[in-house]
Design a protein around this motif. Structure first.
Motif, PDB file in Angstrom:
ATOM      1  N   GLU A 157       0.873  -1.286   0.106  1.00 29.28           N
ATOM      2  CA  GLU A 157       0.084  -0.102  -0.018  1.00 29.28           C
ATOM      3  C   GLU A 157       0.852   1.068  -0.180  1.00 29.28           C
ATOM      4  O   GLU A 157       1.773   1.305   0.740  1.00 29.28           O
ATOM      5  CB  GLU A 157      -0.722   0.162   1.143  1.00 29.28           C
ATOM      6  CG  GLU A 157      -1.678  -1.098   1.323  1.00 29.28           C
ATOM      7  CD  GLU A 157      -2.895  -0.896   2.640  1.00 29.28           C
ATOM      8  OE1 GLU A 157      -2.705   0.166   2.996  1.00 29.28           O
ATOM      9  OE2 GLU A 157      -3.271  -1.711   3.128  1.00 29.28           O
ATOM     10  N   GLN A 158       0.497   2.078  -0.809  1.00 30.90           N
ATOM     11  CA  GLN A 158       1.125   3.669  -0.824  1.00 30.90           C
ATOM     12  C   GLN A 158       0.715   4.314   0.462  1.00 30.90           C
ATOM     13  O   GLN A 158      -0.421   4.776   0.451  1.00 30.90           O
ATOM     14  CB  GLN A 158       0.984   4.287  -2.208  1.00 30.90           C
ATOM     15  CG  GLN A 158       1.932   5.501  -2.185  1.00 30.90           C
ATOM     16  CD  GLN A 158       1.720   6.282  -3.403  1.00 30.90           C
ATOM     17  OE1 GLN A 158       2.254   5.445  -4.408  1.00 30.90           O
ATOM     18  NE2 GLN A 158       1.641   7.664  -3.606  1.00 30.90           N
ATOM     19  N   LEU A 159       1.547   4.585   1.307  1.00 30.97           N
ATOM     20  CA  LEU A 159       1.110   5.603   2.308  1.00 30.97           C
ATOM     21  C   LEU A 159       1.179   6.800   2.144  1.00 30.97           C
ATOM     22  O   LEU A 159       0.314   7.809   2.385  1.00 30.97           O
ATOM     23  CB  LEU A 159       2.139   5.153   3.617  1.00 30.97           C
ATOM     24  CG  LEU A 159       1.814   3.533   4.484  1.00 30.97           C
ATOM     25  CD1 LEU A 159       2.925   4.044   5.632  1.00 30.97           C
ATOM     26  CD2 LEU A 159       0.524   4.091   5.102  1.00 30.97           C
ATOM     27  N   LEU A 160       2.668   7.361   1.610  1.00 30.69           N
ATOM     28  CA  LEU A 160       2.547   8.894   1.233  1.00 30.69           C
ATOM     29  C   LEU A 160       3.275   8.958   0.051  1.00 30.69           C
ATOM     30  O   LEU A 160       4.150   8.345  -0.427  1.00 30.69           O
ATOM     31  CB  LEU A 160       3.593   9.496   2.314  1.00 30.69           C
ATOM     32  CG  LEU A 160       3.340   9.563   3.585  1.00 30.69           C
ATOM     33  CD1 LEU A 160       4.275   9.797   4.640  1.00 30.69           C
ATOM     34  CD2 LEU A 160       2.118  10.895   3.671  1.00 30.69           C
ATOM     35  N   GLU A 161       2.965  10.208  -0.860  1.00 28.56           N
ATOM     36  CA  GLU A 161       3.407  10.530  -2.217  1.00 28.56           C
ATOM     37  C   GLU A 161       4.643  11.507  -1.860  1.00 28.56           C
ATOM     38  O   GLU A 161       4.014  12.697  -1.960  1.00 28.56           O
ATOM     39  CB  GLU A 161       2.364  10.930  -3.054  1.00 28.56           C
ATOM     40  CG  GLU A 161       2.851  11.408  -4.368  1.00 28.56           C
ATOM     41  CD  GLU A 161       3.685  10.323  -5.098  1.00 28.56           C
ATOM     42  OE1 GLU A 161       4.871  10.853  -5.572  1.00 28.56           O
ATOM     43  OE2 GLU A 161       3.463   9.131  -5.134  1.00 28.56           O
ATOM     44  N   GLU A 162       5.660  10.975  -1.513  1.00 25.57           N
ATOM     45  CA  GLU A 162       6.821  12.028  -1.150  1.00 25.57           C
ATOM     46  C   GLU A 162       7.603  12.555  -2.426  1.00 25.57           C
ATOM     47  O   GLU A 162       7.642  11.742  -3.377  1.00 25.57           O
ATOM     48  CB  GLU A 162       7.747  11.061  -0.151  1.00 25.57           C
ATOM     49  CG  GLU A 162       9.027  12.169   0.251  1.00 25.57           C
ATOM     50  CD  GLU A 162       8.623  13.395   1.026  1.00 25.57           C
ATOM     51  OE1 GLU A 162       8.001  14.064   0.456  1.00 25.57           O
ATOM     52  OE2 GLU A 162       8.903  13.488   2.102  1.00 25.57           O
TER      53      GLU A 162
END
Length: 280
Positions: A157-162
């Protein structure tokens, strides 16, 4: 199968000889030999080739390494579960990549302490390859990394788009401080900016950032990390410089999970949507 047989097998593999393994395990060489004979009999294959220089794995022995490692780790973890202190119901093992220990891992640990008081917690901070290997071997319940492994047994799962953005000191924009953010970043960087990287390269972002803040320079850093310095006028974005994606992923195994793990995963998802003080 007796776990000590698998443990002895791994000790011989690491030591390189039956004699050295016996000394490390504080048993006789005869005992080590008997254990391996028993293990080979149970498996129906030869695991080692012995010669004057020591012991070398056979092809079947090499294939057995992962199984033996998983067996020993699972057993050790089961023993740890049964030795939980009074008042604790279960144990969670979570890990984060080196650059994510603050604030992501710190906040996650604090969340678990506050919301899951009956859970014992083990954490590990390491490179993504080690964490993924531990997850595959069931030594971890969930990990947070930048470069996940899309193994069929994992949920990613992608948590954050850094993002990584190019910033420079307001007082002195030179020299270029190249921070190595990993193979994927290097590939993107070389494609977009084929010129030489300069005389200064860093394997750790915080070190490069402190050098830039104190002596000047320019380089690529996380948007969340440099945001306060941009707002205070200490740094500025390099005009027209490309930016690079650097997302953060939550990885755990497919299948049924404990209610404690479900709650812990919900907790880190919640934290991902909140603002936090990023330091590195």
């Amino acid at each position: 199968m007796d776990v000590e047989l698998a443990r002895t097998f791994l000790e011989i593999m690491n030591a390189g000889s039956f004699l050295e393994a016996s000394e490390r395990m504080h048993v006789t060489q005869t005992t080590v030999t008997a254990r391996i004979s028993s293990l080979e009999s149970k498996l129906g294959v030869a695991l080692f080739v012995r010669n004057r220089s020591g012991a070398k794995l056979t092809p079947d022995g090499e294939r057995f390494v992962n199984y033996a490692t998983s067996l020993v780790q699972t057993w050790d973890r089961a023993r740890a579960e049964l030795k939980l202190p009074s008042g604790l119901e279960t144990r969670l093992c979570i890990g984060g990549e080196n650059s994510l220990w603050t604030p992501v891992m710190v906040n996650w640990v604090l969340w678990i302490q506050n919301h899951l008081p009956n859970v014992a917690l083990h954490t590990d901070v390491a490179d993504s390859e080690k964490l993924i290997d531990q997850l595959e071997k069931n030594a971890m319940d969930a990990i947070i990394v930048h470069r996940p492994n899309y193994y069929s047994g994992f949920v990613v799962e992608q948590l954050l788009e850094e993002k990584l953005i190019h910033v420079q000191s307001m007082d002195n924009p030179k020299p270029n401080l190249f921070v190595d953010w990993g193979a994927e970043f290097r590939s993107q960087y070389d494609a977009a900016l084929p010129e030489p990287k300069g005389a200064y390269s860093f394997g750790l972002g915080p070190l490069a950032l402190q050098v830039m803040l104190q002596q000047g320079g320019n380089g690529y850093f996380r948007t969340r990390v440099v945001k306060p310095y941009l707002e205070r006028g200490l740094l500025e974005r390099v005009p027209e410089a490309p930016e690079f994606s650097y997302p953060i992923y939550l990885v755990y195994r497919k299948g049924s999970m404990s209610s404690s793990l479900e709650q812990a995963l919900d907790g880190v998802r919640q934290l991902a949507g909140e603002d936090a003080g990023w330091l590195i």
